[in-house]
Design an enzyme around this catalytic site. Structure first.
Site, PDB file in Angstrom:
ATOM      1  N   ASP A  29       0.767  -0.975   0.070  1.00 18.89           N
ATOM      2  CA  ASP A  29       0.008   0.017  -0.097  1.00 18.89           C
ATOM      3  C   ASP A  29       0.908   1.291   0.085  1.00 18.89           C
ATOM      4  O   ASP A  29       1.766   1.225   0.756  1.00 18.89           O
ATOM      5  CB  ASP A  29      -0.953  -0.085   1.163  1.00 18.89           C
ATOM      6  CG  ASP A  29      -1.994   1.162   1.184  1.00 18.89           C
ATOM      7  OD1 ASP A  29      -3.142   0.615   1.066  1.00 18.89           O
ATOM      8  OD2 ASP A  29      -1.776   2.274   0.964  1.00 18.89           O
ATOM      9  N   GLU A  94     -11.980   3.533  -1.370  1.00 22.96           N
ATOM     10  CA  GLU A  94     -11.626   4.509  -2.202  1.00 22.96           C
ATOM     11  C   GLU A  94     -11.404   3.975  -3.479  1.00 22.96           C
ATOM     12  O   GLU A  94     -11.505   4.768  -4.465  1.00 22.96           O
ATOM     13  CB  GLU A  94     -10.389   4.991  -1.635  1.00 22.96           C
ATOM     14  CG  GLU A  94     -10.321   5.687  -0.137  1.00 22.96           C
ATOM     15  CD  GLU A  94      -9.104   5.852   0.395  1.00 22.96           C
ATOM     16  OE1 GLU A  94      -8.053   5.907  -0.271  1.00 22.96           O
ATOM     17  OE2 GLU A  94      -9.134   6.331   1.366  1.00 22.96           O
ATOM     18  N   VAL A  95     -10.775   2.822  -3.789  1.00 19.89           N
ATOM     19  CA  VAL A  95     -10.478   2.304  -5.223  1.00 19.89           C
ATOM     20  C   VAL A  95     -11.613   1.178  -5.221  1.00 19.89           C
ATOM     21  O   VAL A  95     -11.657   0.159  -4.636  1.00 19.89           O
ATOM     22  CB  VAL A  95      -9.150   1.796  -5.003  1.00 19.89           C
ATOM     23  CG1 VAL A  95      -8.679   0.843  -6.635  1.00 19.89           C
ATOM     24  CG2 VAL A  95      -8.174   2.783  -4.734  1.00 19.89           C
ATOM     25  N   HIS A  99     -10.268  -5.535  -3.127  1.00 18.80           N
ATOM     26  CA  HIS A  99      -9.047  -5.561  -2.379  1.00 18.80           C
ATOM     27  C   HIS A  99      -9.109  -5.971  -1.043  1.00 18.80           C
ATOM     28  O   HIS A  99      -9.890  -5.430  -0.402  1.00 18.80           O
ATOM     29  CB  HIS A  99      -8.090  -4.664  -2.870  1.00 18.80           C
ATOM     30  CG  HIS A  99      -8.594  -3.021  -2.404  1.00 18.80           C
ATOM     31  ND1 HIS A  99      -9.478  -2.462  -3.125  1.00 18.80           N
ATOM     32  CD2 HIS A  99      -8.331  -2.356  -1.246  1.00 18.80           C
ATOM     33  CE1 HIS A  99      -9.877  -1.288  -2.577  1.00 18.80           C
ATOM     34  NE2 HIS A  99      -9.032  -1.360  -1.140  1.00 18.80           N
ATOM     35  N   HIS A 101      -7.023  -5.861   2.368  1.00 19.21           N
ATOM     36  CA  HIS A 101      -5.964  -5.112   3.274  1.00 19.21           C
ATOM     37  C   HIS A 101      -5.154  -6.165   4.183  1.00 19.21           C
ATOM     38  O   HIS A 101      -6.319  -7.009   5.065  1.00 19.21           O
ATOM     39  CB  HIS A 101      -6.214  -4.116   3.829  1.00 19.21           C
ATOM     40  CG  HIS A 101      -6.951  -3.092   3.139  1.00 19.21           C
ATOM     41  ND1 HIS A 101      -6.014  -1.834   2.886  1.00 19.21           N
ATOM     42  CD2 HIS A 101      -8.029  -2.629   2.596  1.00 19.21           C
ATOM     43  CE1 HIS A 101      -6.871  -0.882   2.220  1.00 19.21           C
ATOM     44  NE2 HIS A 101      -8.110  -1.303   1.915  1.00 19.21           N
TER      45      HIS A 101
HETATM   46  P1  AMP Z   1      -9.556   1.349   0.318  1.00 17.67           P
HETATM   47  O1  AMP Z   1      -9.997   2.667   1.034  1.00 17.67           O
HETATM   48  O2  AMP Z   1     -10.018  -0.027   0.950  1.00 17.67           O
HETATM   49  O3  AMP Z   1     -10.363   1.339  -1.024  1.00 17.67           O
HETATM   50  O4  AMP Z   1      -8.307   1.215  -0.039  1.00 17.67           O
HETATM   51  C1  AMP Z   1      -7.337   1.700  -1.127  1.00 17.67           C
HETATM   52  C2  AMP Z   1      -6.152   1.748  -0.826  1.00 17.67           C
HETATM   53  O5  AMP Z   1      -5.362   1.862  -1.904  1.00 17.67           O
HETATM   54  C3  AMP Z   1      -5.425   2.698   0.183  1.00 17.67           C
HETATM   55  O6  AMP Z   1      -5.153   2.092   1.576  1.00 17.67           O
HETATM   56  C4  AMP Z   1      -4.474   3.528  -0.613  1.00 17.67           C
HETATM   57  O7  AMP Z   1      -3.357   3.837   0.279  1.00 17.67           O
HETATM   58  C5  AMP Z   1      -4.204   2.519  -1.535  1.00 17.67           C
HETATM   59  N1  AMP Z   1      -3.579   3.336  -2.758  1.00 17.67           N
HETATM   60  C6  AMP Z   1      -4.001   4.092  -3.486  1.00 17.67           C
HETATM   61  N2  AMP Z   1      -3.272   4.319  -4.457  1.00 17.67           N
HETATM   62  C7  AMP Z   1      -2.305   3.402  -4.733  1.00 17.67           C
HETATM   63  C8  AMP Z   1      -1.079   3.272  -5.341  1.00 17.67           C
HETATM   64  N3  AMP Z   1      -0.945   3.812  -6.387  1.00 17.67           N
HETATM   65  N4  AMP Z   1      -0.528   1.916  -4.817  1.00 17.67           N
HETATM   66  C9  AMP Z   1      -0.792   1.436  -3.736  1.00 17.67           C
HETATM   67  N5  AMP Z   1      -1.751   1.595  -2.983  1.00 17.67           N
HETATM   68  C10 AMP Z   1      -2.348   2.655  -3.248  1.00 17.67           C
END
Ligand code: AMP
Length: 115
Positions: A29, A94-95, A99, A101
Site C-alpha cells: 500500500d 476509495e478504489v 482488494h 488489506h
Molecule cells: P480502500 O480505502 O479500501 O479502497 O483502500 C485503497 C487503498 O489503496 C488505500 O489504502 C490507499 O493507500 C491505496 N493506494 C492508493 N493508490 C495506491 C497506489 N498507487 N499504490 C498502492 N496503493 C495505493
C-alpha cells in the site's frame, strides 16, 4: 475507464509487487497504516464486495490463503494482523476494484472507533 488497480495489474502504473499468480496480485500500500500493509487484489474485475458472485467463492478463498502466507513471510502471523475489505462509501472504499488489506506489525487497537 480502468481503475487504478487494473492499471497496476497490467503494469501500466508502478507498484511494489511482492506476489503474483494467475488469479491475484499483491503489492505494498502506498500509504501504509502500519509497518506491514499489503493489498491482495484479484485480477478479475470485481468492483466491490457487494459485486462478489457465488462463482467467485474459490477466488475469494484464494485471496485469504495468499494473505495468510504473506503474513507468515512478513513475520507477523504469530503476533497477529488484520484483514479488511472496505465496501462502498460507508465502508470507506476509495478504489473500486476489490482488494483485501493485510495490516500488521504493531498492535492495531479497536477494529472500528465506537461512536
Ligand atoms: P480502500 O480505502 O479500501 O479502497 O483502500 C485503497 C487503498 O489503496 C488505500 O489504502 C490507499 O493507500 C491505496 N493506494 C492508493 N493508490 C495506491 C497506489 N498507487 N499504490 C498502492 N496503493 C495505493
Amino acid at each position: 475507464m480502468p481503475t487504478l488497480f487494473e492499471k497496476i495489474i497490467a503494469g501500466d502504473v508502478p507498484a511494489t509487487v511482492i506476489f503474483r499468480d494467475s488469479r491475484v496480485v499483491a503489492f505494498l500500500d502506498i500509504r501504509p497504516a502500519a509497518p506491514v500493509h499489503i493489498l491482495i487484489v484479484p485480477n478479475k474485475v470485481i468492483p466491490t464486495a457487494d459485486d462478489i458472485a457465488d462463482e467467485d467463492e474459490s477466488l475469494i478463498g484464494h485471496m485469504v490463503i495468499v494473505a495468510r502466507d504473506l503474513a507468515r513471510q512478513q513475520g507477523i502471523a504469530k503476533n497477529g494482523y488484520r484483514l479488511i475489505i472496505n465496501c462502498n462509501p460507508h465502508g470507506g472504499q476509495e478504489v473500486y476494484h476489490l482488494h483485501l488489506h493485510l495490516i500488521g506489525g504493531r498492535p492495531l487497537g479497536p477494529m472500528v472507533a465506537r461512536a
